[in-house]
Structures are given as structure tokens and as C-alpha cells.
Design an enzyme around this catalytic site. Sequence first.
Site, PDB file in Angstrom:
ATOM      1  N   ASN A  59       0.805  -1.224   0.000  1.00 30.16           N
ATOM      2  CA  ASN A  59       0.000   0.000   0.000  1.00 30.16           C
ATOM      3  C   ASN A  59       0.839   1.276   0.000  1.00 30.16           C
ATOM      4  OD1 ASN A  59      -2.553  -1.027  -0.245  1.00 30.16           O
ATOM      5  ND2 ASN A  59      -2.995  -1.036   1.957  1.00 30.16           N
ATOM      6  N   LEU A  89      -3.379  -9.336   6.454  1.00 31.32           N
ATOM      7  CA  LEU A  89      -3.212  -8.930   5.051  1.00 31.32           C
ATOM      8  C   LEU A  89      -1.925  -8.157   4.790  1.00 31.32           C
ATOM      9  CD1 LEU A  89      -6.831  -7.916   3.969  1.00 31.32           C
ATOM     10  CD2 LEU A  89      -5.604 -10.038   3.549  1.00 31.32           C
ATOM     11  N   HIS A  90      -1.180  -7.807   5.792  1.00 30.78           N
ATOM     12  CA  HIS A  90       0.168  -7.254   5.608  1.00 30.78           C
ATOM     13  C   HIS A  90       0.195  -6.002   4.740  1.00 30.78           C
ATOM     14  CE1 HIS A  90       1.367 -10.960   7.540  1.00 30.78           C
ATOM     15  NE2 HIS A  90       0.630 -11.597   6.657  1.00 30.78           N
ATOM     16  N   CYS A  91      -0.872  -5.229   4.785  1.00 30.42           N
ATOM     17  CA  CYS A  91      -0.925  -3.938   4.061  1.00 30.42           C
ATOM     18  C   CYS A  91      -0.672  -4.111   2.566  1.00 30.42           C
ATOM     19  CB  CYS A  91       0.063  -2.925   4.637  1.00 30.42           C
ATOM     20  SG  CYS A  91      -0.180  -2.589   6.386  1.00 30.42           S
ATOM     21  N   ALA A  92      -1.009  -5.254   2.036  1.00 31.99           N
ATOM     22  CA  ALA A  92      -0.716  -5.507   0.621  1.00 31.99           C
ATOM     23  C   ALA A  92      -1.880  -6.247  -0.047  1.00 31.99           C
ATOM     24  CB  ALA A  92       0.586  -6.302   0.488  1.00 31.99           C
TER      25      ALA A  92
END
Lengths: 395, 81
Positions: free
Chosen positions: A114, A352-355
Site C-alpha cells: 500500500n 493482510l500485511h498492508c498488501a
Amino acid sequence: MRSPASGLQTASDPRPAVYLDHAATSWPKPSQVVDAVSRSLTELGGNPGRGAYAMALAASRAIFDARRSLAGLLGVPDSCDLLFQPSCTYACNLMLKGSLRPGDRVVVGSMEHNAVARPLARLAEAGVEVVVVQADPAGLVDPGDVEREVRAAPTKAVICQHASNLTGTIQPLGDLADIAHEYGSLLLVDGAQGAGHLDVDLAALGADAYATSGHKGLLGPQGIGLLYVASGLDLEEQAEGGTGAGASETLTMPTERPDRYEAGTLNTPGIIGLGAAAQLLAAEGGAFRRMEAELVRRLHEGLLEIDGFRVLGPPPGAPRVPVVSAVHDTVDADRIAFELDRRYDIAVRGGLHCAPWAHETVGTLECGAVRFGVGWGVTVEHVETALAAIAEIVT
Amino acid sequence: MSRRTPESFVVLGFATTHAALAAERLLLDIGVPVTPIPAPKGLGQLCGIALRLAPADAVRAEGALANADIAPKARTTMTDV
């Protein structure tokens, strides 16, 4: 540290017994980094560039030395082209918003974090055409797909990460640089997961700009990032303010680097700590990376030995940065991460690991993934402890 | 009461602190003594750090800086009394 058996979340010392979240941030920091930050706070408290008295000069010189150390580590010929930024995310914002204008067209891989996807979404609202090239199920961007899109219409920039924070996939930046430059485009890189974990030579790599984090593979403190900008690329600055030098009477920013892009007081402790880390990595980086590769190999193999796990990204033994993410057939990633923390005092990240783009690419947008990141201070014993705990949780 | 003899200096100003410190490092490396000082008004609009050096070293210093592509943005002379 908390007792693994106690699970006391209110314990005064929150440090885990096993830390496997290096893809989020490195911990513990090397003693050289801790000592450098401490020295900065206790002995180098002047404002760098804002005075000619001894302590301010000492701070300025320490930042000058840190910039040179980092430039040497990352293969930047002129250290003025290496800019200090508050984080890799800020560096990505400067890289993208400083170079793209309404009407521009960009081609970007589908594995971006992101830190790139969100600025691009804002730029798309302002009239930048964003073409997303789908990576393969292992997260790899195919240079042929990128070339097809770049050839299709005038393209201001090819944008690609160095490595995925979800799958550990290392992208073919050399090929992408060749393609971008053949068609008169820029190559802009989010290297958050690359620098430190990979041997980065920015002059040879061919990227026109490369953003990276200071606190992940580079082992520095949080709150400091880097942006390399090739000498010929004229980014528009995204912040104005004091720089401590140059023509202060004018109301425009200086044109000279690094000051043009470093408005305001710098993060002196962060920079000096990062400089110490750069010196450490220059001396021990090869051994560090070999250790990481061995830990990743064992972690990957060990997860596959447990029934029900699918490991994302490249196959065992293939090159990757030290990130191993997995999903289980029946046990949620969030639950695995939670149980590892509460029952075993092992720190990992689920979710979701900002991705979201990357999760969608590899088919885990709905379920997320549990991610293991190894790095400085992680041992084989840590990995074996984690694998045994994971096996208990999912069995 | 003794009087100190006024001493003249060359003062070099730079666009950035980084450039001033790069110049300081270079000049010290080649044996030219320099002293960082607050940029004096004689350098015009430049603020920040300037480098003060003996006039006898100026030609050598400025040549070395030009060769290293860190030439000063401004130059002045001043007398210390």
C-alpha cells in the site's frame, strides 16, 4: 521476557522469546545501533545544519558520515543523491508524487504494498493512468508482460517493488530497468524488503529512484527511510521549510540535494543509528545474508512438513528475501499468530500485511496469511521452536 | 596592554551543509586547515556553515574543491580583530 507458559499479556516486559517479524521491523537492534542512538541523544543533541557551535557541528558531521556510509553500502556514487526521509512510505510518496503528473501513464506490478498502491490511487484520481500488470501465482512480475504494456503507449514510469513483503519474491529489476529505459520510461522501485537482505548496488541496478526502509533489513531504528534519486531525475519536492543552509531569504526551496528534499529538522538519532547499521552490514552483510538464507530454507521446509500448509511465493530453495508466508487448510492465519504469541511467546504477523493487491494476486485476499520474517539475531533454534509450536497449534 | 594583530581570512560559503562538510573533509584531508564558522553577512544571502581559511591556502583550496565538484557558492574575505 514473558514466561512462555504464563501467557500473561499484562507483563511489564513485552519482549517475546522468539521474534520472527523482521519483515515488519528488525529486532533486537544490533548493539552498535543502540549505542549510536544513545550517543546521538546524549552527546550530539545540537540541531544538524542549524549552528556552527561544537555540538551542532558534531551532529552535522555524524549525519554527513552516516549518509556516506549508506551510500557506500548501497552503491550510490554521490551521497547527495541519497535522501533521508521519515520512512519508506514517505520516500515512496515523494518518488511517485514528485515524478508523476496528470496525463502520465505508469505500468506497475500487482504485488505492490500500500505504500505504492495508495499513492497511485490518489494519483489516478488526479489523472494519472495506472496500468497494473498481473504477477504470476508465486508473485513474480514477468518482464515480458511489462514490456507489452510499455510498448503499447507512452509510459512515464515502470513501478515495481524489489521484493514482496508477502511472498518474499525477488522481482527482476535488471530486466525491468532495461525495458523501461529502452522505451524512455523511468524505473521507480519500492525497496522496503530489499536493502540489507539483498546485495544492493543502485548504480548498477539502473533504477531511477529507489525507496527503502531504514529499520527492516538495514537494521536501523524506526522512523527513518531512504530515497535514492538518480542524478538526472528532477523530482518535485513535496514539503517546504527550513534547511539550515543556502539562501534562507528566498521563499523557495534550494535546488541542491539533499536539502531540496529534506525540509525541517532531520531525525538525527535515527540517521546516526542507521549509519552505524550500515557500517555493520558493510563488514558482516555477506555472513548475515547467508544466515538468513539458511533460516529461510529450514522454515520453508519445516512448514511444508506440517499437514495442511501452503507456503506462498517461490518454491523451496529458490531465491527469496527472508519472508515466508503460509496459509493452512483449516486454521486461520490470525489464530495461528495469536496462539503463537499467547501460548508460546513467539511473535509473528497474521492478516493482510498492508498488501491487498499482493494477496489478491496469490489468492489469499479472503484468508490472509501468517508471515514469518527472519533476520538479525534469529537462530536455527528459534526456527525449530516456532515450527514445533505451529505443529501443535494446527494439529 | 597588548593589542592582537588583525588577521585576514578567506571565507567560503556553500549551498548546503552537506557541501560545506564535504569541503571541510576534503581540505583537511589534503592538509589545508579550515574552521567552520557561522556564515557571515559578507556571503550575501547564504546562511548555515561557512569555512574560514588562511589566504595563503586559498588558491590551493579552491582548486581542490573545484576539481572535486564542490565549489563554493560564495566567497569573501574578513578581518578578525
